[in-house]
Design an enzyme around this catalytic site. Structure first.
Site, PDB file in Angstrom:
ATOM      1  N   HIS A 190     -10.599  -7.879 -36.674  1.00 43.30           N
ATOM      2  CA  HIS A 190     -11.962  -8.843 -36.554  1.00 43.30           C
ATOM      3  C   HIS A 190     -12.197  -9.293 -35.048  1.00 43.30           C
ATOM      4  O   HIS A 190     -12.325 -10.415 -34.553  1.00 43.30           O
ATOM      5  CB  HIS A 190     -11.599  -9.988 -37.269  1.00 43.30           C
ATOM      6  CG  HIS A 190     -12.884 -10.755 -37.795  1.00 43.30           C
ATOM      7  ND1 HIS A 190     -13.104 -11.999 -37.827  1.00 43.30           N
ATOM      8  CD2 HIS A 190     -13.816 -10.161 -38.558  1.00 43.30           C
ATOM      9  CE1 HIS A 190     -14.152 -12.343 -38.349  1.00 43.30           C
ATOM     10  NE2 HIS A 190     -14.769 -11.077 -38.920  1.00 43.30           N
ATOM     11  N   HIS A 228      -7.127 -21.048 -38.388  1.00 43.27           N
ATOM     12  CA  HIS A 228      -7.063 -19.331 -38.311  1.00 43.27           C
ATOM     13  C   HIS A 228      -6.690 -18.981 -39.694  1.00 43.27           C
ATOM     14  O   HIS A 228      -7.173 -18.999 -40.903  1.00 43.27           O
ATOM     15  CB  HIS A 228      -6.436 -19.058 -37.288  1.00 43.27           C
ATOM     16  CG  HIS A 228      -6.646 -17.492 -36.658  1.00 43.27           C
ATOM     17  ND1 HIS A 228      -7.369 -16.868 -37.375  1.00 43.27           N
ATOM     18  CD2 HIS A 228      -5.994 -16.649 -35.667  1.00 43.27           C
ATOM     19  CE1 HIS A 228      -7.475 -15.319 -36.586  1.00 43.27           C
ATOM     20  NE2 HIS A 228      -6.437 -15.535 -35.762  1.00 43.27           N
ATOM     21  N   PHE A 263     -14.119 -22.611 -45.162  1.00 47.28           N
ATOM     22  CA  PHE A 263     -15.532 -22.531 -45.027  1.00 47.28           C
ATOM     23  C   PHE A 263     -16.116 -22.568 -43.523  1.00 47.28           C
ATOM     24  O   PHE A 263     -15.159 -22.994 -42.642  1.00 47.28           O
ATOM     25  CB  PHE A 263     -16.411 -23.782 -45.366  1.00 47.28           C
ATOM     26  CG  PHE A 263     -16.190 -23.774 -47.033  1.00 47.28           C
ATOM     27  CD1 PHE A 263     -17.560 -23.287 -47.725  1.00 47.28           C
ATOM     28  CD2 PHE A 263     -15.126 -24.152 -47.953  1.00 47.28           C
ATOM     29  CE1 PHE A 263     -17.483 -23.077 -49.103  1.00 47.28           C
ATOM     30  CE2 PHE A 263     -15.202 -23.828 -49.297  1.00 47.28           C
ATOM     31  CZ  PHE A 263     -16.367 -23.743 -49.968  1.00 47.28           C
ATOM     32  N   HIS A 316     -17.523 -20.345 -39.735  1.00 49.69           N
ATOM     33  CA  HIS A 316     -16.954 -19.438 -39.151  1.00 49.69           C
ATOM     34  C   HIS A 316     -17.524 -19.426 -37.554  1.00 49.69           C
ATOM     35  O   HIS A 316     -18.519 -19.898 -37.558  1.00 49.69           O
ATOM     36  CB  HIS A 316     -17.446 -18.060 -39.754  1.00 49.69           C
ATOM     37  CG  HIS A 316     -16.597 -16.972 -39.066  1.00 49.69           C
ATOM     38  ND1 HIS A 316     -16.809 -16.072 -37.915  1.00 49.69           N
ATOM     39  CD2 HIS A 316     -15.362 -16.398 -39.503  1.00 49.69           C
ATOM     40  CE1 HIS A 316     -15.749 -15.325 -37.828  1.00 49.69           C
ATOM     41  NE2 HIS A 316     -14.891 -15.295 -38.740  1.00 49.69           N
ATOM     42  N   ASP A 345     -11.028 -16.445 -46.208  1.00 52.39           N
ATOM     43  CA  ASP A 345     -10.262 -17.122 -46.886  1.00 52.39           C
ATOM     44  C   ASP A 345     -10.281 -17.834 -48.279  1.00 52.39           C
ATOM     45  O   ASP A 345      -9.152 -17.842 -49.083  1.00 52.39           O
ATOM     46  CB  ASP A 345      -9.370 -18.314 -45.834  1.00 52.39           C
ATOM     47  CG  ASP A 345      -8.923 -17.384 -44.729  1.00 52.39           C
ATOM     48  OD1 ASP A 345      -8.051 -16.521 -44.813  1.00 52.39           O
ATOM     49  OD2 ASP A 345      -9.279 -17.981 -43.373  1.00 52.39           O
ATOM     50  N   ARG A 402      -3.423  -7.693 -40.613  1.00 56.15           N
ATOM     51  CA  ARG A 402      -3.908  -7.792 -39.231  1.00 56.15           C
ATOM     52  C   ARG A 402      -3.173  -7.261 -38.140  1.00 56.15           C
ATOM     53  O   ARG A 402      -3.825  -6.797 -36.898  1.00 56.15           O
ATOM     54  CB  ARG A 402      -4.169  -9.303 -38.818  1.00 56.15           C
ATOM     55  CG  ARG A 402      -4.776  -9.495 -37.645  1.00 56.15           C
ATOM     56  CD  ARG A 402      -6.275  -8.734 -37.585  1.00 56.15           C
ATOM     57  NE  ARG A 402      -7.141  -9.246 -38.521  1.00 56.15           N
ATOM     58  CZ  ARG A 402      -8.005 -10.465 -38.553  1.00 56.15           C
ATOM     59  NH1 ARG A 402      -7.753 -11.228 -37.459  1.00 56.15           N
ATOM     60  NH2 ARG A 402      -8.991 -10.680 -39.483  1.00 56.15           N
ATOM     61  N   ARG A 436      -6.884 -13.058 -16.894  1.00 57.38           N
ATOM     62  CA  ARG A 436      -6.252 -14.431 -16.171  1.00 57.38           C
ATOM     63  C   ARG A 436      -7.518 -14.921 -15.742  1.00 57.38           C
ATOM     64  O   ARG A 436      -8.209 -14.976 -14.578  1.00 57.38           O
ATOM     65  CB  ARG A 436      -5.592 -13.995 -14.846  1.00 57.38           C
ATOM     66  CG  ARG A 436      -4.839 -14.913 -14.089  1.00 57.38           C
ATOM     67  CD  ARG A 436      -5.268 -16.330 -13.921  1.00 57.38           C
ATOM     68  NE  ARG A 436      -4.546 -17.048 -13.175  1.00 57.38           N
ATOM     69  CZ  ARG A 436      -5.058 -18.327 -12.870  1.00 57.38           C
ATOM     70  NH1 ARG A 436      -6.199 -18.943 -13.406  1.00 57.38           N
ATOM     71  NH2 ARG A 436      -4.129 -19.251 -12.340  1.00 57.38           N
TER      72      ARG A 436
HETATM   73  C1  LIG Z   1     -13.896 -21.205 -38.605  1.00 61.53           C
HETATM   74  C2  LIG Z   1     -14.088 -22.842 -37.804  1.00 61.53           C
HETATM   75  C3  LIG Z   1     -12.592 -23.023 -36.790  1.00 61.53           C
HETATM   76  C4  LIG Z   1     -15.129 -22.454 -36.496  1.00 61.53           C
HETATM   77  O1  LIG Z   1     -15.211 -23.364 -35.721  1.00 61.53           O
HETATM   78  P1  LIG Z   1     -16.465 -23.610 -34.788  1.00 61.53           P
HETATM   79  O2  LIG Z   1     -17.195 -22.442 -34.458  1.00 61.53           O
HETATM   80  O3  LIG Z   1     -16.059 -24.574 -33.669  1.00 61.53           O
HETATM   81  O4  LIG Z   1     -17.447 -24.547 -35.551  1.00 61.53           O
HETATM   82  P2  LIG Z   1     -17.961 -25.838 -35.480  1.00 61.53           P
HETATM   83  O5  LIG Z   1     -16.948 -26.564 -35.535  1.00 61.53           O
HETATM   84  O6  LIG Z   1     -18.877 -25.866 -34.065  1.00 61.53           O
HETATM   85  O7  LIG Z   1     -18.689 -26.208 -36.532  1.00 61.53           O
HETATM   86  C5  LIG Z   1     -20.087 -26.536 -36.634  1.00 61.53           C
HETATM   87  C6  LIG Z   1     -20.246 -28.193 -37.132  1.00 61.53           C
HETATM   88  O8  LIG Z   1     -19.882 -27.790 -38.651  1.00 61.53           O
HETATM   89  C7  LIG Z   1     -18.860 -28.516 -38.867  1.00 61.53           C
HETATM   90  N1  LIG Z   1     -17.918 -27.572 -39.918  1.00 61.53           N
HETATM   91  C8  LIG Z   1     -17.623 -26.405 -39.438  1.00 61.53           C
HETATM   92  N2  LIG Z   1     -16.624 -25.902 -40.418  1.00 61.53           N
HETATM   93  C9  LIG Z   1     -16.633 -26.878 -41.312  1.00 61.53           C
HETATM   94  C10 LIG Z   1     -15.732 -27.090 -42.363  1.00 61.53           C
HETATM   95  N3  LIG Z   1     -14.900 -25.980 -42.791  1.00 61.53           N
HETATM   96  N4  LIG Z   1     -15.932 -28.266 -43.046  1.00 61.53           N
HETATM   97  C11 LIG Z   1     -16.578 -29.442 -42.885  1.00 61.53           C
HETATM   98  N5  LIG Z   1     -17.399 -29.161 -41.578  1.00 61.53           N
HETATM   99  C12 LIG Z   1     -17.163 -28.068 -40.693  1.00 61.53           C
HETATM  100  C13 LIG Z   1     -18.150 -29.193 -37.721  1.00 61.53           C
HETATM  101  O9  LIG Z   1     -17.367 -30.145 -37.788  1.00 61.53           O
HETATM  102  C14 LIG Z   1     -19.259 -29.156 -36.569  1.00 61.53           C
HETATM  103  O10 LIG Z   1     -19.822 -30.181 -36.919  1.00 61.53           O
HETATM  104  P3  LIG Z   1     -20.184 -31.087 -35.604  1.00 61.53           P
HETATM  105  O11 LIG Z   1     -21.220 -30.427 -34.890  1.00 61.53           O
HETATM  106  O12 LIG Z   1     -20.759 -32.382 -36.297  1.00 61.53           O
HETATM  107  O13 LIG Z   1     -18.962 -31.584 -35.215  1.00 61.53           O
HETATM  108  C15 LIG Z   1     -14.462 -24.055 -38.401  1.00 61.53           C
HETATM  109  O14 LIG Z   1     -15.589 -23.672 -39.297  1.00 61.53           O
HETATM  110  C16 LIG Z   1     -13.298 -24.574 -39.445  1.00 61.53           C
HETATM  111  O15 LIG Z   1     -12.734 -25.398 -38.873  1.00 61.53           O
HETATM  112  N6  LIG Z   1     -13.424 -24.030 -40.493  1.00 61.53           N
HETATM  113  C17 LIG Z   1     -12.342 -24.436 -41.445  1.00 61.53           C
HETATM  114  C18 LIG Z   1     -10.998 -23.682 -41.410  1.00 61.53           C
HETATM  115  C19 LIG Z   1     -11.050 -22.191 -41.649  1.00 61.53           C
HETATM  116  O16 LIG Z   1     -11.460 -21.782 -42.710  1.00 61.53           O
HETATM  117  N7  LIG Z   1     -10.741 -21.249 -40.878  1.00 61.53           N
HETATM  118  C20 LIG Z   1     -10.840 -19.831 -41.118  1.00 61.53           C
HETATM  119  C21 LIG Z   1     -11.737 -19.108 -40.245  1.00 61.53           C
HETATM  120  S1  LIG Z   1     -11.985 -17.501 -40.863  1.00 61.53           S
END
Ligand SMILES: CC(C)(COP(=O)(O)OP(=O)(O)OC[C@H]1O[C@@H](n2cnc3c(N)ncnc32)[C@H](O)[C@@H]1OP(=O)(O)O)[C@@H](O)C(=O)NCCC(=O)NCCS
Length: 375
Positions: free
Chosen positions: A187, A222, A259, A261, A312, A337, A356
């Protein structure tokens, strides 16, 4: 359009941090390609060893090459006695990802990669040994059993289920596991892969790169998300209860694991594949409750937040239907992976400059040291 977090550069989102010929995420086809092949195409037509061959060696194997590769991996499954002894000393209360990390690191002590010429051998050995390694520890620590890891299993998918349950798995379960391993194989520059590449860029050894990557994958943001998703859906009694509980969590602004990404904007192509398997497994088990609950969660999250299931979420119910303990979910991700990580290590080594980056300083202004007696 870039959001505020992207513009601030937080999490390096949207920034090109290097080159790769291994995969594309969110760009072409259904959204994920390995060396030009759509992941859905690979999941529909290949077994995991074919995809491992593709990722690690550049091309899908022909029949003879696949047979030779599988034979080679099958012959590399044995656990050295010293590694067994280390595994037996790790308590049942340990997190299996910590066991994977220690197991990988220990193997690096016993079978050190002496030069980069051994990188493919070191990778194949890890591919072959990981399923038996984690299940040896699991069976010993949880059931007091020393299992035989050199099974007659024909594939890595079968080997994982066989060493976990102590018997040859059904064809359905082997097919699901094959598919799952393919979906998780690679990925691009995700957190664990980037960890592996940073480590590789110092010209470190393969086991150190993979050990570091395992540590990064362990976190719930992750790889740990499939376990967290399982912990969530098993608390839900039925789809209506799922909706009530989810709405409460959203009101409290809790994060729902499985949920969203960092790259995909509207869907994760891997979700459709594993979702279909989850439904088939539920029907085969004569109980689709977990699947039905998961489907409702998916609908509510999209309706309320426009958030979609990542790879996931439906993995949780699929693994559960195959009798896999929740704490072993993320180690399966590692077994898969590893292919992507190792291929990135090889790619980094082939055209290396130490990684770096620089940081924006936000600390205090320059100052001088007050002697200790005066502070
Ligand atoms: C995958 C993940 C880390 C991506 O993070 P990111 O790119 O930083 O996305 P963001 O946190 O900027 O998300 C944008 C908004 O949606 C919200 N959001 C994103 N994923 C969410 C979730 N799973 N549940 C609830 N709210 C969520 C965030 O809180 C954020 O809200 P804000 O702007 O009010 O702070 C994030 O979606 C997450 O933590 N998901 C749950 C963990 C998960 O399933 N990880 C596996 C990835 S394959």
């Amino acid at each position: 359009m870039a959001n505020a977090k992207e513009l601030s550069g937080a999490g390096l989102r949207g920034q090109i941090a290097g080159k790769t010929a291994l995969s594309t995420v969110g760009k072409t086809g259904s959204g994920l390609t390995y060396r030009g092949y759509d992941v859905k195409d690979l999941a529909a037509h290949c077994e995991f060893e074919e995809v491992a061959h593709l990722i690690l060696k550049g091309e899908l194997p022909n029949e003879a090459e696949l047979a030779a590769y599988k034979k080679r991996l099958k012959a590399m499954r044995n656990l050295p006695q010293a590694l067994k002894e280390v595994l037996e000393r790790i308590p049942a209360s340990a997190h299996p990802m910590d066991v994977m990390r220690t197991g990988c690191s220990m193997l690096g002590n016993l079978e050190t990669e002496q030069s980069f010429a051994q990188q493919q051998d070191a990778t194949d050995r890890l591919l072959a040994i990981f399923p038996g390694l984690i299940n040896y520890w699991y069976n010993f620590s949880h059931k007091g059993q020393r299992i035989e890891v050199e099974t007659a299993a024909d594939s890595i998918a079968e080997q994982f289920l066989w060493t976990l349950h102590g018997e040859k798995p059904t064809q359905l379960h082997t097919d699901v596991m094959n598919s799952s391993l393919i979906l998780y194989a690679e990925h691009e520059f995700n957190a664990s892969t980037f960890t592996a590449r940073v480590c590789a860029s110092t010209l470190s050894d393969m086991h150190s790169c993979i050990t570091g990557a395992i540590g990064s994958l362990r976190g719930p943001l992750h790889g740990g998300a499939n376990e967290a998703a399982m912990e969530l859906i098993e608390k839900m009694d039925n789809p209506d209860d799922a909706e009530t509980k989810l709405m409460g969590m959203l009101e409290r602004k809790e994060k729902i694991m499985g949920f969203g990404h960092a790259i995909y904007a509207e869907s994760d192509p891997r979700n459709a594949v594993i979702k279909e398997w989850s439904e088939k497994l539920g029907k085969a088990n004569g109980n689709t409750s977990l699947y039905d609950i998961s489907v409702r969660c998916e609908a509510v999250m999209w309706r309320e937040k426009k958030l979609f299931c990542n790879a996931d979420f439906f993995h949780a119910s699929a693994y559960n239907y195959m009798g896999i303990p929740t704490k072993l979910f993320t180690p399966i991700f590692v077994c898969s992976r590893l292919t992507g990580w190792a291929a990135h290590v090889m790619e980094q080594r082939a055209d290396n400059r130490i990684i770096r980056p620089s940081a924006e300083y936000t600390g205090v202004e320059p100052r001088s040291v007050t002697p200790l007696s005066s502070r």
